[in-house]
Structure formats: structure tokens, C-alpha cells
Write a protein that holds these residues in place. Structure first.
Motif, PDB file in Angstrom:
ATOM      1  N   ASP A 163      85.616 -27.093  52.973  1.00  0.00           N
ATOM      2  CA  ASP A 163      85.232 -26.830  54.250  1.00  0.00           C
ATOM      3  C   ASP A 163      86.151 -25.596  54.647  1.00  0.00           C
ATOM      4  O   ASP A 163      87.020 -25.097  54.145  1.00  0.00           O
ATOM      5  N   ARG A 164      86.014 -25.234  56.093  1.00  0.00           N
ATOM      6  CA  ARG A 164      86.997 -24.173  56.533  1.00  0.00           C
ATOM      7  C   ARG A 164      88.064 -24.795  57.439  1.00  0.00           C
ATOM      8  O   ARG A 164      88.510 -24.024  58.105  1.00  0.00           O
ATOM      9  N   ALA A 165      88.485 -26.016  57.138  1.00  0.00           N
ATOM     10  CA  ALA A 165      89.571 -26.624  57.858  1.00  0.00           C
ATOM     11  C   ALA A 165      90.732 -25.794  57.477  1.00  0.00           C
ATOM     12  O   ALA A 165      91.064 -25.748  56.252  1.00  0.00           O
ATOM     13  N   GLY A 166      91.750 -25.680  58.353  1.00  0.00           N
ATOM     14  CA  GLY A 166      93.224 -25.095  57.972  1.00  0.00           C
ATOM     15  C   GLY A 166      93.896 -26.073  57.077  1.00  0.00           C
ATOM     16  O   GLY A 166      93.914 -27.240  57.120  1.00  0.00           O
ATOM     17  N   LEU A 217      92.071 -31.276  46.200  1.00  0.00           N
ATOM     18  CA  LEU A 217      92.858 -30.823  45.315  1.00  0.00           C
ATOM     19  C   LEU A 217      92.340 -31.681  43.832  1.00  0.00           C
ATOM     20  O   LEU A 217      92.115 -31.247  42.900  1.00  0.00           O
ATOM     21  N   SER A 218      91.727 -32.833  44.085  1.00  0.00           N
ATOM     22  CA  SER A 218      91.159 -33.547  43.082  1.00  0.00           C
ATOM     23  C   SER A 218      89.888 -32.976  42.557  1.00  0.00           C
ATOM     24  O   SER A 218      89.847 -32.666  41.248  1.00  0.00           O
ATOM     25  N   GLY A 242      94.814 -14.236  55.000  1.00  0.00           N
ATOM     26  CA  GLY A 242      93.961 -14.752  56.366  1.00  0.00           C
ATOM     27  C   GLY A 242      94.562 -16.234  56.257  1.00  0.00           C
ATOM     28  O   GLY A 242      95.406 -16.677  55.532  1.00  0.00           O
ATOM     29  N   PRO A 243      93.784 -16.795  57.312  1.00  0.00           N
ATOM     30  CA  PRO A 243      94.316 -18.340  57.389  1.00  0.00           C
ATOM     31  C   PRO A 243      94.001 -19.119  56.133  1.00  0.00           C
ATOM     32  O   PRO A 243      93.064 -19.061  55.414  1.00  0.00           O
ATOM     33  N   GLY A 244      95.016 -19.889  55.815  1.00  0.00           N
ATOM     34  CA  GLY A 244      95.025 -20.721  54.644  1.00  0.00           C
ATOM     35  C   GLY A 244      94.241 -21.984  54.706  1.00  0.00           C
ATOM     36  O   GLY A 244      94.205 -22.600  55.841  1.00  0.00           O
ATOM     37  N   MET A 245      93.615 -22.129  53.590  1.00  0.00           N
ATOM     38  CA  MET A 245      92.538 -23.498  53.515  1.00  0.00           C
ATOM     39  C   MET A 245      93.146 -24.422  52.153  1.00  0.00           C
ATOM     40  O   MET A 245      93.440 -23.769  51.204  1.00  0.00           O
ATOM     41  N   VAL A 246      93.179 -25.734  52.158  1.00  0.00           N
ATOM     42  CA  VAL A 246      93.421 -26.245  51.200  1.00  0.00           C
ATOM     43  C   VAL A 246      92.690 -26.079  49.878  1.00  0.00           C
ATOM     44  O   VAL A 246      92.971 -25.963  48.685  1.00  0.00           O
ATOM     45  N   TYR A 247      91.262 -25.525  50.274  1.00  0.00           N
ATOM     46  CA  TYR A 247      90.156 -25.129  48.975  1.00  0.00           C
ATOM     47  C   TYR A 247      90.989 -23.927  48.254  1.00  0.00           C
ATOM     48  O   TYR A 247      90.987 -24.007  47.135  1.00  0.00           O
ATOM     49  N   ASN A 248      91.435 -23.027  49.119  1.00  0.00           N
ATOM     50  CA  ASN A 248      92.013 -21.781  48.473  1.00  0.00           C
ATOM     51  C   ASN A 248      93.171 -22.232  47.707  1.00  0.00           C
ATOM     52  O   ASN A 248      93.447 -21.654  46.681  1.00  0.00           O
ATOM     53  N   VAL A 249      94.255 -23.286  48.021  1.00  0.00           N
ATOM     54  CA  VAL A 249      95.150 -23.574  47.338  1.00  0.00           C
ATOM     55  C   VAL A 249      94.791 -24.255  46.082  1.00  0.00           C
ATOM     56  O   VAL A 249      95.433 -23.899  44.923  1.00  0.00           O
ATOM     57  N   ALA A 250      93.741 -25.072  46.017  1.00  0.00           N
ATOM     58  CA  ALA A 250      93.255 -25.778  44.819  1.00  0.00           C
ATOM     59  C   ALA A 250      92.817 -24.703  43.783  1.00  0.00           C
ATOM     60  O   ALA A 250      93.061 -24.589  42.582  1.00  0.00           O
ATOM     61  N   LYS A 251      91.921 -23.630  44.515  1.00  0.00           N
ATOM     62  CA  LYS A 251      91.593 -22.680  43.390  1.00  0.00           C
ATOM     63  C   LYS A 251      92.539 -21.808  42.998  1.00  0.00           C
ATOM     64  O   LYS A 251      92.487 -21.286  41.758  1.00  0.00           O
TER      65      LYS A 251
END
Length: 260
Positions: A97-100, A113-114, A149-158
Motif C-alpha cells: 500500500d502507500r502507507a509511510g 515483510l513476510s 522519496g517517502p519511504g514505504m515498508v513495501y520498498n524496505v521489503a523489496k
């Protein structure tokens, strides 16, 4: 891909637009692979299987939740029982999602992350003992990982997934197994449709180097290349499929002569 067996996670289809997993399963089957379509939704997996079989290909639905390690093990074992081998693996399951970064709680952090990172590690871990020399793995990431840009958990996982790719390539190279990443750009498919509005499409399209949106089929053909012997000497790399570098400046007047 003649004579090879491929496992595509998240390969089911339950929306209006084709997803990357669905498109990849169809493309691999079209090039001769026997395809195991893994999805937690039996009906979605069957849609893909029926599409492949209608075109004369060979496919089998595998129902599993890749966030569950035991189910990952059972899924890999089922593929080997069904087809006698496993030669190609595409870790495609994703959710986002787009949540920060700090707009989510611990439960959502763990979920993202899972699904986006740990699941690929789990499926790969169970596949490693049965993958022969010459086998290949493709993980699916996003161009947003490298964007400022703004960080997202999705990006951290990827980002973790891309690091997993490099580590797995180094670890499995001696086994003759290649591991690469396809980094997905601004495509319009099932995942984008769930997370973006139609109004966001046009400005996004204008920012793409080639000025056109990609599709899930573009990603599928990139995966086909990396999973085939055409990429036999490529491992530990990320193939970015994004339609060219982003446009940052308006185009200037045409060049009519060259200064000397």
C-alpha cells in the motif's frame, strides 16, 4: 523452456487485468515449460491453468500460502511429485500500500515483510535441494526501491529481496543455479489497479522515458529471458524493466546541425 518445469508463485488470476504471475505462467507455458501455478486462491490458480491448457500447454494448480513455511515445503514437494523435477522458480507474490514507514503498526510491518521478502526466502529454501545445475530463480522487485522519496515498508521489503538475490546467487552458484531480479517499473496491471486511481495514470505515463505504460506481459518476457538458457551466464543481477530513464526535462527543439 521445452522439457522444463517452472513454479510461479502468485500465478493465479482473479481480477480484470492480468497480473505479473499470470502473465509469466502463460508465457513460460507458451515456450514449452510445464508450469505449476501457485496461489492461495484455488479458483484464481485454476483460471491460469485453464488458459494454459486451452492453448495446448501443460499446467497444474498448487494451492498454498507462501507465508507459511510448512505449506511452502509441501508446495515444492507437490510440484516434484507431479512433474518429476523443478527447474525454474519465480517468486512473484507481493502485497503493498502507500502507507509511510511510520504510518503502520507492528502487525502490518510484519505482514508486509513476510509477504514481500520472507515468502521468497521460504519457497527458495525448500526448492534448493531439488534444483538441478542449470536451474534459475527470478525474484520480482520494484523500481521504487531505488527511487528517492517517502519511504514505504513495501520498498524496505523489496530492497531486502534484491539483497537476497545477490546473496542467493553467490551461495547457489557452485550448485549451478542462477538467481536474478526483475525490477518492475510503471506497468498498468492488476497490482497497480488495486493501489492507484485512474487519475494517477496519465502523469505517471508522462514521466516514463518512452512515454508509454508497460504491462504485465513486458515483465513476463523479461522473466522468460532470465529463466531460460539465453541468460545462462547472468546471475546476481537486477534487470530493470521501466520503459527508460524517467523524463526530467521537457524535450527541446529538434537538432538540425552538429557544431564542430
Amino acid at each position: 523452456m521445452d522439457g522444463r518445469t517452472a513454479l510461479v508463485t502468485g500465478g493465479g488470476q482473479n481480477g480484470r487485468l492480468p497480473g505479473v504471475g499470470y502473465a509469466t505462467a502463460v508465457v513460460l507455458a507458451g515456450h514449452g515449460a510445464r508450469v505449476a501455478v501457485l496461489d492461495r486462491d484455488p479458483a484464481a490458480a485454476q483460471v491460469t491453468v485453464e488458459r494454459i491448457e486451452k492453448a495446448g500447454g501443460v499446467a497444474h494448480a498448487v494451492v498454498a500460502d507462501v507465508t507459511d513455511d510448512a505449506q511452502c515445503g509441501r508446495a515444492v514437494a507437490e510440484v516434484v511429485r507431479r512433474f518429476g523435477a523443478l527447474d525454474a522458480l519465480m517468486n512473484n507474490v507481493a502485497v503493498g500500500d502507500r502507507a509511510g514507514l511510520f504510518d503502520v503498526g507492528p502487525d502490518r510491518w510484519d505482514e508486509l515483510l513476510s509477504v514481500n521478502l520472507k515468502s521468497a526466502w521460504q519457497v527458495t529454501r525448500h526448492a534448493v535441494p531439488v534444483l538441478p545445475a542449470g536451474a534459475a530463480i527470478v525474484n520480482v522487485s520494484s523500481v521504487g526501491v531505488s527511487a528517492r522519496g517517502p519511504g514505504m515498508v513495501y520498498n524496505v521489503a523489496k530492497a531486502g529481496l534484491e539483497n537476497l538475490t545477490v546473496g542467493a546467487a553467490a551461495t547457489l552458484g557452485g550448485q549451478g543455479v542462477r538467481v536474478n531480479t526483475v525490477q518492475v517499473g510503471a506497468i498498468w496491471g492488476a497490482f497497480a489497479e488495486r493501489n492507484m486511481s485512474e487519475e494517477m495514470r496519465e502523469p505517471r505515463r508522462r514521466g516514463i522515458g518512452l512515454g508509454t505504460e508497460g504491462t504485465s506481459w513486458d515483465i513476463a518476457h523479461a522473466a522468460l529471458f532470465l529463466l531460460s538458457d539465453r541468460a545462462r551466464w547472468i546471475s546476481g543481477h537486477t534487470l530493470t524493466v521501466e520503459g527508460g530513464p524517467p523524463r526530467r526535462f521537457p524535450p527541446g527543439p529538434p537538432i538540425t546541425e552538429v557544431a564542430r
